[in-house]
Design an enzyme around this catalytic site. Structure first.
Site, PDB file in Angstrom:
ATOM      1  CG  ASP A  81      56.263-130.474  75.099  1.00  0.00           C
ATOM      2  OD1 ASP A  81      55.400-129.586  75.687  1.00  0.00           O
ATOM      3  OD2 ASP A  81      57.577-130.035  74.911  1.00  0.00           O
ATOM      4  CB  ALA A  82      54.729-136.606  72.745  1.00  0.00           C
ATOM      5  CG  ASP A 112      57.285-135.809  78.179  1.00  0.00           C
ATOM      6  OD1 ASP A 112      56.049-135.307  77.842  1.00  0.00           O
ATOM      7  OD2 ASP A 112      58.204-135.135  78.985  1.00  0.00           O
ATOM      8  CE  LYS A 124      54.540-129.206  84.366  1.00  0.00           C
ATOM      9  NZ  LYS A 124      55.216-128.524  83.146  1.00  0.00           N
ATOM     10  NE  ARG A 155      63.469-124.943  85.560  1.00  0.00           N
ATOM     11  CZ  ARG A 155      62.556-125.994  85.204  1.00  0.00           C
ATOM     12  NH1 ARG A 155      61.844-126.320  86.288  1.00  0.00           N
ATOM     13  NH2 ARG A 155      62.512-126.457  84.026  1.00  0.00           N
ATOM     14  CB  CYS A 174      39.023-126.210  39.519  1.00  0.00           C
ATOM     15  SG  CYS A 174      38.039-127.330  40.486  1.00  0.00           S
ATOM     16  CB  CYS A 210      32.900-127.845  40.280  1.00  0.00           C
ATOM     17  SG  CYS A 210      34.430-128.336  40.978  1.00  0.00           S
TER      18      CYS A 210
END
Length: 795
Positions: free
Chosen positions: A49-50, A53, A135, A156, A438, A463
């Site tokens: 979205d950013a 926009d 919204k 829409r 590990c 550890c």
């Protein structure tokens, strides 16, 4: 899709647009149009979205300065995407518009005062009202009712023509097939958002993970994809909801305003939002009220039943809406204030693993740094190997990143359309493989017990990664609250500097033994010199362990001055961490923060026993259980004796403990090195027994209290402490068993739930009275009389 590099800026107004600007404009038009197709028709957005926009606003900027180059088919002249050919087209009775987006308080002020000025021009006595509502981040849908029955539902689309999704919408429980009440018109349209609640979305993704299916990226995509299923039976299995936010074609509903319309729709059984406010006025004071609503829901956005991406402000009176009218794309009487972006795209550079204080090995994403929800993020947890597989991400993918709860970075999933072009961009994609050993100590990994998904390092005692985690934890706020002992300090107490980060992609990889080789030694840093710790001194006053901190070196990136600004050089040097570097005039010595570490560790020795229990990193023992254990036993010796004697039932029956924690305590004290830690701390002066305050009245014996919001005279911890020392139970959630809720500023959903359940609500002054006098002080008020004194379930 890549975001274009901005040019040096639009040519000045009145000048002929340059060829470079025209090329940028044409590129922007194509990219915005492609992004809309992906968003509205394919439910698979390639841009966040950013990013969308930012592109759209750049396009608007160019068109504002150079209207002569605006194309007739520019995305700024359209409402949304086209209707998909997969569904029958539906022409809306009245056009469905987009909303003007506002991204700052200044933009909001400009829009609000301009709009209010238009409404009050020539009639200064008028006081317009505004509907302020959340919204919803969903899919816009138009419903048509005829003679009280749902006859059509359509998306829409481009605002004029949408897609027929009637059969799918009929499966949504929130949407009534037949209206209730009376007074509805013979035929009319209403508009709203189809969405998936946050809780339902989480459950759906969990179910998909169990079935081996990729998770949905976000609730909006999940809702849109579910509504566009060709088989309504598939839609019916998806947990969709709908909330209405407007009225379309049809006769007057018999009301004069937006908020009255919502009341009418609700009376007919139609779903409307519970998060709507009415603000009156046309001046700065009214604007401040609108801003207050925006800020409130900005804080509460993740407490709501659905995701939101902003707040919509509408002129409330229909007469005012008609007066203001529309542009070709948006109504002049409404605008949407957009919150800062919560989802962005970035490149997944690698998937690494970390080892926590309990030995759990967790994959995490290492990404190109990106700004999201107000901070720069480059790391995010991926939980375990099954989650990595379920999310379907590959190293080298462009991924969707968001902040869960505005705090925790989370990789949502890959941007699949960009995966196809990875090779063209020179990016090699590869799967993540969980290591077998590990990464900190080399011990083979294994589940803690059969059937566990998580892998753990069984080398708990030595550890380095687990030790560093435990050392950091003992300094945390819930344990000894040693502010100077954070993640970095703990890391360098335990680890050597590791290889040069310049050879490891700029990542600092600590390894090897440090000054502290067991948490039993931590309080030795404060032992022996308590009277000297608070003042400045040289090395002469230090213990051997304290002096050895001067040998701790860490990698630090050097900076180079470029055009008057210092920038990272990419080169690293070893620098002292706990001591100053030292010069010819001033010898090396402990930094101010190191002296503060000594001081805070000395003060930590006198903390209550429950904090010591939390600091020991006993599995499942957090502050709540630790307080209960300390209250029940009073000393570490008494608790240790019960655990070593295997008194499981005695431990489990303590309020807030139970069998799982009882087993964890017995298992922990069975380890000799765990008991050594307790003995070493005790020898260093750490308090192992609480002083009993016989004067403290047990006013809350058997009473459950929930504290929510901000109190002036209490922190969250001190409020809990005040309840517990008086014999009460400090709960974190409201239920029928809650006797009192204490509500401070910004109380939120707990207050709403308490009111629904009829739980007595107290302000801070009432809380002080409750602490002093107990529930009897409120027996005569309109509460659940007698309930607080019995401890019984009112249900």
């Amino acid at each position: 899709m890549s975001t274009p590099e901005p040019s040096v800026g639009p040519d000045a107004p009145g000048q002929i647009p340059s060829e470079r600007l025209r090329e940028e404009y044409e590129t922007l038009v194509e990219q915005v149009r492609a992004a809309r197709t992906a968003y509205y028709q394919q439910d698979a957005p390639e841009l966040s979205d950013a990013e969308y926009d930012a592109l759209y606003r750049r396009l608007e900027d160019i068109e504002t300065l150079h209207p002569e180059i605006v194309a007739n088919d520019s995305p700024t002249q359209e409402v949304g995407g086209e209707a998909s050919a997969a569904f029958s087209p539906v022409t809306h009775g009245a056009r469905m518009y987009s909303l003007e987006d506002l991204f700052s308080e200044d933009e909001l002020r400009t829009w609000f005062l301009r709009t209010a000025g238009t409404l009050t021009a020539g009639r200064p006595e008028a006081a317009p009202a505004w509907t302020v509502e959340v919204k919803i981040d969903g899919l816009a849908v138009n419903l048509r009712y005829r003679e009280g029955r749902l006859v059509q539902a359509a998306t829409r689309g481009d605002g004029r023509v949408g897609e027929d999704v009637t059969q799918n919408v009929r499966t949504i429980a929130d949407v009534p097939q037949t209206l209730t009440g009376k007074g509805w018109p013979a035929e009319f349209e209403v508009r709203g958002e189809v969405f998936m609640s946050s809780a339902a979305f989480a459950e759906l993704n969990a179910q998909r993970a169990e079935e081996g299916l990729p998770p949905f990226a976000n609730p909006r995509n999940a809702a849109a994809g579910s509504l566009r299923q060709k088989d309504p039976a598939v839609t019916a299995r998806r947990p969709l909801s709908m909330i209405l936010h407007g009225v379309g074609a049809g006769p007057d509903l018999g009301v004069a305003s937006q908020h009255e319309a919502y009341d009418a729709l609700a009376a007919w059984g139609l779903p409307v939002s519970p998060y709507t406010r009415l603000v009156e006025g046309a001046d700065e004071a009214a604007l401040a009220d609108v801003v207050a609503v925006i800020e409130e829901y900005g804080r509460r956005r993740h407490e709501l039943i659905h995701e939101i991406d902003g707040i919509v402000v509408k002129a409330d009176a229909f007469a005012d809406q008609r007066l203001l009218g529309h542009t070709s794309r948006v109504p002049r009487w409404a605008a949407a204030f957009k919150y800062p972006p919560e989802e962005v795209h970035t490149l997944l550079l690698d998937i690494l693993v970390s080892v926590g204080r309990t030995g759990r090995v967790t994959p995490f994403a290492h990404m190109e740094p990106v700004s999201v929800a107000g901070s720069t993020v480059s790391l995010a947890t991926l939980h375990n190997q099954d989650v990595v597989k379920a999310k379907g991400v590959l190293i080298g993918d462009t991924v969707i990143l968001r902040k869960a709860g505005d705090v925790i970075p989370e990789v949502v999933g890959p941007v699949l359309p960009l995966r196809e072009t990875a090779a063209e961009r020179g990016i090699e994609l590869r799967e993540f493989v969980m290591p077998a050993a590990c990464p900190s100590c080399g011990t083979p990994l294994a589940p803690a017990k059969e059937g566990d998904v998580d892998l753990r390092c069984p080398n708990a005692r030595s550890c380095p990664a687990q030790l560093a985690g435990r050392v950091e934890h003992l300094g945390s706020r819930g344990a000894f609250d040693v502010e100077a002992l954070g993640e970095e300090a703990a890391r360098w107490l335990v680890n050597g500097p590791g290889p040069d980060p310049a050879e490891n992609g700029g990542r600092v990889l600590p390894e090897g033994a440090g000054v502290i080789t067991a948490e039993a030694q931590v309080f030795d840093l404060a032992s022996g010199t308590p009277e000297e710790i608070t003042g400045p001194r040289g090395e002469d006053g230090l213990t051997d362990l304290q002096r050895s901190l001067g040998d701790v070196r860490v990698w630090r990136e050097t900076r180079t001055k470029v055009d008057g600004t210092f920038v990272p050089s990419g080169r690293f040097e070893l620098k002292p961490y706990f001591f100053t570097a030292g010069t010819a005039k001033k010898p090396s010595g402990p930094t101010a923060n190191t002296l503060r570490l000594f001081d805070e560790l000395e003060k930590a020795k006198s903390q209550p026993v429950w904090r010591t229990l939390v600091a020991l990193s006993i599995r499942h023992v957090g502050p709540t259980a630790a307080r209960s254990l300390a209250t029940a036993f009073g000393s570490m010796a008494a608790l240790r004796a019960a655990a070593e004697a295997g008194q499981r039932d005695r431990l489990a029956e303590i309020d807030g403990v139970g069998p799982i924690i009882a087993d964890a305590l017995i298992e922990w004290f069975a380890e000799d090195w765990h008991r050594e830690v307790v003995d070493r701390w005790a020898a260093a002066g750490v308090s192992m027994e609480d002083e009993q305050d016989e004067s403290m009245p047990r006013t809350l014996e058997g009473v459950t209290v929930v504290v929510t919001g901000s109190l002036e005279g209490f922190s969250r911890d001190s409020a809990k402490e005040a309840i517990l020392v008086r014999g009460g139970k400090a709960s974190g959630s409201v239920s029928k068993k809650t006797h009192f809720l204490v509500a401070g500023e910004n109380a939120g959903t707990k207050l709403e739930k308490a009111e629904q359940l009829g739980v007595p609500v107290l302000d801070e002054a009432g809380f002080v009275t409750l602490l002093a006098e107990g529930p009897a002080a409120f027996a005569g008020e309109e509460t659940a009389e007698g309930e607080a004194g019995t401890g019984e379930d009112a249900g």
